[in-house]
Design a protein around this motif. Sequence first.
Motif, PDB file in Angstrom:
ATOM      1  N   ASN A  35      55.621 -24.683 -20.868  1.00  0.00           N
ATOM      2  CA  ASN A  35      54.471 -23.965 -20.327  1.00  0.00           C
ATOM      3  C   ASN A  35      53.587 -24.972 -19.581  1.00  0.00           C
ATOM      4  O   ASN A  35      53.117 -25.950 -20.158  1.00  0.00           O
ATOM      5  N   HIS A  36      53.379 -24.716 -18.309  1.00  0.00           N
ATOM      6  CA  HIS A  36      52.616 -25.629 -17.453  1.00  0.00           C
ATOM      7  C   HIS A  36      51.208 -25.893 -17.998  1.00  0.00           C
ATOM      8  O   HIS A  36      50.701 -27.021 -17.921  1.00  0.00           O
ATOM      9  N   LEU A  37      50.580 -24.867 -18.544  1.00  0.00           N
ATOM     10  CA  LEU A  37      49.213 -25.030 -19.060  1.00  0.00           C
ATOM     11  C   LEU A  37      49.207 -25.938 -20.281  1.00  0.00           C
ATOM     12  O   LEU A  37      48.352 -26.808 -20.429  1.00  0.00           O
ATOM     13  N   ALA A  87      51.318 -28.201 -20.843  1.00  0.00           N
ATOM     14  CA  ALA A  87      51.597 -29.553 -20.343  1.00  0.00           C
ATOM     15  C   ALA A  87      50.311 -30.235 -19.876  1.00  0.00           C
ATOM     16  O   ALA A  87      50.110 -31.423 -20.127  1.00  0.00           O
ATOM     17  N   HIS A  88      49.426 -29.486 -19.214  1.00  0.00           N
ATOM     18  CA  HIS A  88      48.154 -30.078 -18.792  1.00  0.00           C
ATOM     19  C   HIS A  88      47.369 -30.589 -20.003  1.00  0.00           C
ATOM     20  O   HIS A  88      46.673 -31.598 -19.923  1.00  0.00           O
ATOM     21  N   LEU A  89      47.465 -29.873 -21.116  1.00  0.00           N
ATOM     22  CA  LEU A  89      46.746 -30.313 -22.322  1.00  0.00           C
ATOM     23  C   LEU A  89      47.305 -31.644 -22.824  1.00  0.00           C
ATOM     24  O   LEU A  89      46.581 -32.462 -23.376  1.00  0.00           O
ATOM     25  N   THR A 129      46.188 -34.009 -11.619  1.00  0.00           N
ATOM     26  CA  THR A 129      46.881 -33.079 -10.716  1.00  0.00           C
ATOM     27  C   THR A 129      48.308 -32.861 -11.236  1.00  0.00           C
ATOM     28  O   THR A 129      48.773 -33.577 -12.129  1.00  0.00           O
ATOM     29  N   ASP A 130      48.988 -31.855 -10.668  1.00  0.00           N
ATOM     30  CA  ASP A 130      50.308 -31.495 -11.182  1.00  0.00           C
ATOM     31  C   ASP A 130      51.281 -32.662 -11.083  1.00  0.00           C
ATOM     32  O   ASP A 130      51.383 -33.314 -10.060  1.00  0.00           O
ATOM     33  N   ASN A 131      51.993 -32.891 -12.168  1.00  0.00           N
ATOM     34  CA  ASN A 131      52.957 -33.988 -12.231  1.00  0.00           C
ATOM     35  C   ASN A 131      54.017 -33.623 -13.271  1.00  0.00           C
ATOM     36  O   ASN A 131      53.863 -32.633 -13.993  1.00  0.00           O
TER      37      ASN A 131
HETATM   38 ZN   LIG Z   1      48.555 -27.383 -12.815  1.00  0.00          ZN
END
Ligand SMILES: [Zn+2]
Lengths: 227, 348
Positions: free
Chosen positions: B127-129, B131-133, B312-314
């Motif tokens: 889950n991308h969200l 992953a941000h955490l 940022t997205d990575n």
């Molecule tokens: Zn993102």
Amino acid sequence: MITLGIETATQVVSVAVGGDDGVRGLVEITQGRRHAETLVPAIEFVCRHAQIAVTDIGAIGVDIGPGLFTGMRVGIATAKSMAYALQVPVVGVSSLDLLAHPLRHSAKVIATVIDARKGEVFYAFFLATPGGVQRVSEPVACSVDDFNADVMARGQDVLAVGDGAHRYREEFDGGIEVADLAHPSVASLVTLARARALRSDVDDLRIEDVQPMYLRAPDAVINWRTR
Amino acid sequence: MTTSARSSRPRGPIDESTVVLGIETSCDETAASIVMGGNDVLSSVVSTSIEQHVPFGGVVPEIASRAHVELIVPVIQQAITEAGIAEARIDAVAATVGPGLIGALLVGVAAAKSLALVWDVPFVGVNHLEAHLYAGLLEDPGLEFPLVVLLVSGGHTMLVEMRGPGEYRLLGETIDDAAGEAFDKVARFLGLGYPGGPAIDRESRFGDPTAIAFPRAIPDSLDFSFSGVKTSVINHVRKHPDVVTADVAASFQTAVVDSLVAKARRAAREVGAKGLALGGGVAANSLLRDRWVQACAEDGIRAFVPSRAMCTDNAAMIAAAGWHRLGSDGPTSLDAGAHPGLRLTMDR
Ligand SMILES: [Zn+2]
């Protein structure tokens, strides 16, 4: 050499593996429309039951379209990634070529016609040659009317094939016969890709050269150009 | 010869030596990364198609998807090369399965599952969200829980309480625009270009942040709202056509950052958080980063501001989240697809 064929450019998902003795296994899902979910498990399944280790695959063929953009991309991303991980050549074959291949004994001009949605078709003309077919026009995306006009201009009998031919057969002019075949055959893909892989220098079949054949710019770009 | 059903078993226990290849393709970035043990980033490659979207003032899904197909293998290849490891050393392949643009997500998912099949290692859907955490933990594994994370990007604005890896609770989120969306819209209105976040950030340096008092809509909750401040900007500029653009940008940016920081502080107080972490593309904003550190110092809690590359997205954050998920839930089935509307599964 074991060759894997991946066909996801239409609503159908099909994969096949073949060797020197022809196609050894083939899986085709015609109604699923869940290309991304189905494709990799189908490859795993067909290899396992054909008693082929995935790592024994020596070449990969993939339908590069034209067709359904998302489906094409799932197939191409899979083919490229597998080719990279296996360090084997990958061969992109157009769905237009694939559709013409089974009709290689036709005396008529072959028109492969793929439903491009939005009232348009992707098409190209082919002629039978000894041992195969040869494309004799640039693949294009345009309206059914334009296709009819193109056929008329040729002044020859045409045998049309593909899901676009089936969908629009009522709108075709007389002189266009429609063959039964609607979807590219993954068995043809394995045959064509294998032949090309055997014929070519490995360095000529690079992953980066396998690109989708869209034949149409993204809608945003079309709208932007015409505004 | 492999003739038995594939079990996609991990190669061994999931530990500090487990190497995960992460793949991220949810929006306009094609990214791949090699992370060992959930926090040791051996490589992180990010390629973006943003230049191609600029004329349209936003990410065009079809253009993004086309770029992913071209870039996916070269980016993965580069991540492996830069990590200096053999492919045989990779223990699992993780990819973003959502939320994001469906056509874009599917390219990364297809690539990840294909590699997992050939290498005979587990695939892990991330889950991308979530992953941000994890992006914060990646750079500071010593962060203590509970932690409040502000996830703020072009698509999301949410406050999350993190009680441990994989344990989180949504405290508040935007009821209208995401903060990054508000930046984009205001930047476009002011003629500052796209993407709006960096444009507003740049322009604000030349303006007076106190010039115009835009509203800090604070409903009585931890939710956010940015459509009010956006409308105020538009009304103000229409009423005062001669206003200095830099003053508008700086005043708008301050209003947004004030409400983000105020809500985050309140959330941290309410849950007794030991620290406040930032994540998401808008976390690259200079003012937000400064205010964040300042607020935490005043409140006596740890501030965690990841590097801009980690905000940022990575794909390093995808690999890290994948490592945690593999340990807690095991591999994801190879018949998984993508989920464009995926939410962070959590109670409220
Ligand atoms: Zn993102």
